[in-house]
Scaffold this active site. Structure first.
Site, PDB file in Angstrom:
ATOM      1  CE  LYS A 157      -9.667  44.318   0.740  1.00 60.55           C
ATOM      2  NZ  LYS A 157      -9.102  43.201   1.577  1.00 60.55           N
ATOM      3  CG  LEU A 170     -15.874  35.778   0.769  1.00 61.77           C
ATOM      4  CD1 LEU A 170     -17.146  36.109   1.521  1.00 61.77           C
ATOM      5  CD2 LEU A 170     -16.187  35.248  -0.603  1.00 61.77           C
ATOM      6  CE  LYS A 216      -2.887  40.851   3.943  1.00 55.18           C
ATOM      7  NZ  LYS A 216      -3.919  40.005   3.335  1.00 55.18           N
TER       8      LYS A 216
END
Length: 272
Positions: free
Chosen positions: A232, A70, A171
């Site tokens: 984001k 997602l 990440k």
């Protein structure tokens, strides 16, 4: 082969689910917007390779492995509330979303007894997702990583990062460096324009020096990493001044929010 439930068939999730179907895994899929399953359920190819569930809870019932892909922490948290109660003991949940270590820790805290979680966000765009050439940063307990490895290897090169949350953390580090560097490169090209340095000359020299890798990403084509998701990801890194400034630059250009990160230099040049 273990039965897999794959939740999230967006620009990255769909080609990843397709690779698992091609590998022969019994597959049940779900997406927030119905109708995304396409050739997985036979609509395009005429051969059913997956079952499309009506709800997340329906998708995970009876699954051995659940994969989620997602867009952000809020989406994963909301979805988790719709299916975690239906996870049976022994289920392995592999979250491949880029949500950062804090949100990953919250997912761990909400796991039912006997359910394991591996955080496995990826580097790469839609092309590598389709060809199985993603880089997968995997974090979790050793036994859970061993179990996840055969599934993840169909999607890309797996780098084991350590315990729970370590994949999510790495990440954030890597993508923060890439996004901020591309943003800085865009600013530098705008400065070159103000100083009368030809754009072609500036790009050529930047591409031949220590910033060659950043320049290749900034000037390249074929990737599909929307600027809004880049912003984001910078937010997941916290409040460092450089990353925060880069995020503000990205948010100041809503006209490229759905374009690839490589649109940033052009937007900054036009804004001068």
């Amino acid at each position: 082969m273990e039965k897999i439930a794959f939740l999230g068939l967006g620009r990255m999730g769909l080609p990843m689910a397709r690779r698992l179907a091609d590998a022969g895994y019994p597959l049940t899929v779900w997406n927030r917007s119905p109708g995304r399953a396409g050739d997985l359920t036979g609509a395009a190819a005429g051969a059913v390779r997956a079952t499309e569930a009506a709800t997340p809870a329906e998708a995970v019932r009876g699954a051995d492995v659940v994969v989620t892909m997602l867009s952000d922490p809020e989406a994963v948290t909301e979805l988790a509330g719709r299916f975690t109660a239906d996870l049976a003991p022994g289920t392995l949940w592999i979250d491949m979303s880029s949500i950062g270590p804090r949100a990953t820790a919250a997912l761990h805290a909400g796991l039912p007894d006997g359910v394991a979680l591996v955080d496995a966000p990826v580097m790469g765009s839609t092309g590598p997702a389709a060809t199985g050439d993603l880089t997968v940063f995997a974090g979790g307990e050793d036994a859970d990583l061993d179990r996840a490895q055969p599934v993840l290897e169909h999607l890309g090169r797996v780098r084991r990062c350590g315990g729970p949350g370590s994949g999510a953390a790495l990440k954030v580090v890597v993508i923060g460096a890439i996004v901020a560097s591309v943003t800085v490169l865009g600013e530098v090209l705008a400065v070159a324009d103000e100083l009368g340095v030809p754009q072609e000359q500036a790009r050529e020299v930047l591409s031949a020096g220590p910033l060659a890798g950043v320049a290749a990403r900034a000037f390249g084509t074929g990737s599909d990493f929307p600027v809004r998701l880049a912003a984001k990801d910078l937010a997941l890194a916290g409040g460092g001044p450089v990353l925060a400034a880069a995020r503000e630059v990205l948010l100041a250009h809503p006209e490229i929010a759905e374009e690839d990160l490589s649109a940033v230099p052009g937007a900054l040049l036009r804004g001068r």
